[in-house]
Design a protein around this motif. Structure first.
Motif, PDB file in Angstrom:
ATOM      1  N   GLY A  33      -7.687   0.295   6.756  1.00  0.00           N
ATOM      2  CA  GLY A  33      -8.446  -0.830   6.245  1.00  0.00           C
ATOM      3  C   GLY A  33      -8.601  -0.827   4.735  1.00  0.00           C
ATOM      4  O   GLY A  33      -9.026  -1.827   4.153  1.00  0.00           O
ATOM      5  N   ARG A  34      -8.257   0.292   4.092  1.00  0.00           N
ATOM      6  CA  ARG A  34      -8.368   0.384   2.631  1.00  0.00           C
ATOM      7  C   ARG A  34      -7.004   0.560   1.955  1.00  0.00           C
ATOM      8  O   ARG A  34      -6.801   0.058   0.851  1.00  0.00           O
ATOM      9  CB  ARG A  34      -9.272   1.556   2.246  1.00  0.00           C
ATOM     10  CG  ARG A  34     -10.685   1.463   2.786  1.00  0.00           C
ATOM     11  CD  ARG A  34     -11.585   2.550   2.207  1.00  0.00           C
ATOM     12  NE  ARG A  34     -11.124   3.894   2.547  1.00  0.00           N
ATOM     13  CZ  ARG A  34     -10.810   4.839   1.645  1.00  0.00           C
ATOM     14  NH1 ARG A  34     -10.877   4.579   0.356  1.00  0.00           N
ATOM     15  NH2 ARG A  34     -10.423   6.044   2.051  1.00  0.00           N
ATOM     16  N   PHE A  35      -6.107   1.276   2.594  1.00  0.00           N
ATOM     17  CA  PHE A  35      -4.790   1.555   2.027  1.00  0.00           C
ATOM     18  C   PHE A  35      -3.732   0.764   2.792  1.00  0.00           C
ATOM     19  O   PHE A  35      -3.847   0.571   4.005  1.00  0.00           O
ATOM     20  CB  PHE A  35      -4.449   3.035   2.140  1.00  0.00           C
ATOM     21  CG  PHE A  35      -5.264   3.956   1.262  1.00  0.00           C
ATOM     22  CD1 PHE A  35      -6.393   3.521   0.575  1.00  0.00           C
ATOM     23  CD2 PHE A  35      -4.889   5.286   1.119  1.00  0.00           C
ATOM     24  CE1 PHE A  35      -7.132   4.371  -0.212  1.00  0.00           C
ATOM     25  CE2 PHE A  35      -5.613   6.156   0.322  1.00  0.00           C
ATOM     26  CZ  PHE A  35      -6.736   5.688  -0.338  1.00  0.00           C
ATOM     27  N   THR A  36      -2.698   0.359   2.070  1.00  0.00           N
ATOM     28  CA  THR A  36      -1.571  -0.338   2.685  1.00  0.00           C
ATOM     29  C   THR A  36      -0.270   0.242   2.160  1.00  0.00           C
ATOM     30  O   THR A  36      -0.066   0.311   0.946  1.00  0.00           O
ATOM     31  CB  THR A  36      -1.614  -1.845   2.373  1.00  0.00           C
ATOM     32  OG1 THR A  36      -2.854  -2.395   2.823  1.00  0.00           O
ATOM     33  CG2 THR A  36      -0.468  -2.560   3.085  1.00  0.00           C
ATOM     34  N   ILE A  37       0.601   0.642   3.081  1.00  0.00           N
ATOM     35  CA  ILE A  37       1.922   1.134   2.703  1.00  0.00           C
ATOM     36  C   ILE A  37       2.929   0.013   2.894  1.00  0.00           C
ATOM     37  O   ILE A  37       2.843  -0.758   3.851  1.00  0.00           O
ATOM     38  CB  ILE A  37       2.317   2.387   3.523  1.00  0.00           C
ATOM     39  CG1 ILE A  37       3.610   2.990   2.975  1.00  0.00           C
ATOM     40  CG2 ILE A  37       2.431   2.060   5.007  1.00  0.00           C
ATOM     41  CD1 ILE A  37       3.943   4.361   3.577  1.00  0.00           C
ATOM     42  N   SER A  38       3.844  -0.093   1.956  1.00  0.00           N
ATOM     43  CA  SER A  38       4.900  -1.098   2.057  1.00  0.00           C
ATOM     44  C   SER A  38       6.135  -0.547   1.368  1.00  0.00           C
ATOM     45  O   SER A  38       6.072   0.492   0.702  1.00  0.00           O
ATOM     46  CB  SER A  38       4.465  -2.419   1.426  1.00  0.00           C
ATOM     47  OG  SER A  38       4.208  -2.250   0.043  1.00  0.00           O
ATOM     48  N   GLY A  39       7.231  -1.259   1.526  1.00  0.00           N
ATOM     49  CA  GLY A  39       8.447  -0.749   0.920  1.00  0.00           C
ATOM     50  C   GLY A  39       9.433  -1.844   0.602  1.00  0.00           C
ATOM     51  O   GLY A  39       9.324  -2.967   1.111  1.00  0.00           O
TER      52      GLY A  39
END
Length: 111
Positions: free
Chosen positions: A65-71
């Protein structure tokens, strides 16, 4: 051989945001399988977030809910957007791809 280079760490106040980047070079076919880990002083390294081989994402409970991983496969780059940072998020953050690890980028959150 694969090289991973993290960037984007720094000092931020509690409640602030940072975006970490990890650029991969060498014999890497896909960013799937890459993940972020962190290690605080005196503590063991722990999983933070990852992209599975199937392309889905998963997170440690402490950052959901606080961190988001993307690429971005075209750039061989994985990002970690960190919002609502807390002092307990202070750590050296590493990206990893299977057996390969970067050198880490320091994140410090002041209260």
């Amino acid at each position: 051989q694969v090289q991973l280079v993290e960037s984007g760490g720094g000092l931020v106040q509690a409640g602030g945001s940072l975006r970490l980047s990890c650029v991969a070079s060498g014999r890497i076919l896909s960013i799937n399988g890459m993940g972020w880990f962190r290690q605080a002083p005196g503590k063991q390294r722990e999983f933070v977030a990852g992209i599975t081989r199937g392309g889905s994402t998963n997170y440690a409970d402490s950052v959901k809910g606080r961190f988001t991983i993307s690429g971005d496969n075209s750039k061989n780059t994985v990002y970690l957007q960190m919002n609502s940072l807390k002092p307990e998020d202070t750590a050296l953050y590493y990206c990893a791809w299977y057996d390969y690890w970067g050198q880490g980028t320091q994140v410090t959150v002041s209260s």
